[in-house]
Enzyme design. Structure first.
Site, PDB file in Angstrom:
ATOM      1  N   CYS A  55       0.815  -1.225   0.000  1.00  0.00           N
ATOM      2  CA  CYS A  55       0.000   0.000   0.000  1.00  0.00           C
ATOM      3  C   CYS A  55       0.844   1.269   0.000  1.00  0.00           C
ATOM      4  O   CYS A  55       0.592   2.193  -0.784  1.00  0.00           O
ATOM      5  CB  CYS A  55      -0.998  -0.005   1.143  1.00  0.00           C
ATOM      6  SG  CYS A  55      -0.275  -0.001   2.800  1.00  0.00           S
ATOM      7  N   HIS A 106      -2.584   0.403   6.847  1.00  0.00           N
ATOM      8  CA  HIS A 106      -2.968   0.426   5.432  1.00  0.00           C
ATOM      9  C   HIS A 106      -3.231   1.871   5.030  1.00  0.00           C
ATOM     10  O   HIS A 106      -3.663   2.687   5.847  1.00  0.00           O
ATOM     11  CB  HIS A 106      -4.216  -0.418   5.183  1.00  0.00           C
ATOM     12  CG  HIS A 106      -4.524  -0.605   3.733  1.00  0.00           C
ATOM     13  ND1 HIS A 106      -3.680  -1.285   2.878  1.00  0.00           N
ATOM     14  CD2 HIS A 106      -5.560  -0.167   2.967  1.00  0.00           C
ATOM     15  CE1 HIS A 106      -4.203  -1.276   1.657  1.00  0.00           C
ATOM     16  NE2 HIS A 106      -5.346  -0.596   1.682  1.00  0.00           N
ATOM     17  N   HIS A 118      -5.736   2.116  -3.872  1.00  0.00           N
ATOM     18  CA  HIS A 118      -4.783   1.483  -2.960  1.00  0.00           C
ATOM     19  C   HIS A 118      -4.351   0.139  -3.513  1.00  0.00           C
ATOM     20  O   HIS A 118      -4.927  -0.367  -4.477  1.00  0.00           O
ATOM     21  CB  HIS A 118      -5.404   1.322  -1.570  1.00  0.00           C
ATOM     22  CG  HIS A 118      -6.634   0.470  -1.544  1.00  0.00           C
ATOM     23  ND1 HIS A 118      -6.730  -0.692  -0.821  1.00  0.00           N
ATOM     24  CD2 HIS A 118      -7.847   0.599  -2.158  1.00  0.00           C
ATOM     25  CE1 HIS A 118      -7.931  -1.219  -0.963  1.00  0.00           C
ATOM     26  NE2 HIS A 118      -8.628  -0.460  -1.788  1.00  0.00           N
TER      27      HIS A 118
END
Length: 157
Positions: A55, A106, A118
């Protein structure tokens, strides 16, 4: 009757090509950069389109296209720039989530319309709604790390 059908089909085709062109022309540079790597697989520690992204590596890659530097991990990226309220998000802002129960784990790039891009561990690079059950429940914060001039380069606004 046949001429009428041919004429109608011609109009439909012209309109459909016109609308595709308009949508391609209307997309921002940020959208184009994300679309270029859409579907790139997830790879822990990955920062290259040819190998895959995690990410934060995805964010570093996209922001690199605009000559921007960010810290390497999502946790450290969450301290960069300035806080922005969820209600004030604009394309190019970073959004952060707690997915593992140990703080921020994340991150993604807000792309507008309540969505973020993402690198998902199960889908690779994708776009997801902030309202989706999984991410809605895990949202932590957002940061604005880009200047007004970079925002304009990214979005054309």
């Amino acid at each position: 009757m046949k001429k009428g059908i041919v004429w109608l089909l011609s109009i439909v085709l012209l309109l459909s090509f016109g609308s595709e062109r308009a949508s391609a022309d209307d997309s921002s540079r940020l959208d184009q950069e994300v679309n270029d790597v859409m579907g790139t697989p997830y790879k822990w520690g990955g920062t290259k389109a040819s190998e895959g992204f995690d990410c934060s590596g995805f964010i570093i890659y996209i922001f690199g296209k605009f000559n921007l530097d960010l810290p390497r991990t999502s946790k450290s990226q969450a301290s960069a720039g300035e806080y922005v309220a969820k209600s004030d998000l604009r394309p190019g802002d970073l959004v952060f989530f707690e997915t593992g129960g140990n703080g921020i784990s994340h991150a993604g790039i807000y792309v507008g319309d309540n969505k973020f891009a993402h690198s998902s561990s199960n889908k690779g690079v994708t776009i997801t709604s902030l309202s989706s059950g999984y991410y809605k429940e895990r949202y932590v914060t957002a940061r604005r790390t880009i200047s007004e001039s970079t925002y304009q380069k990214m979005t054309g606004n």
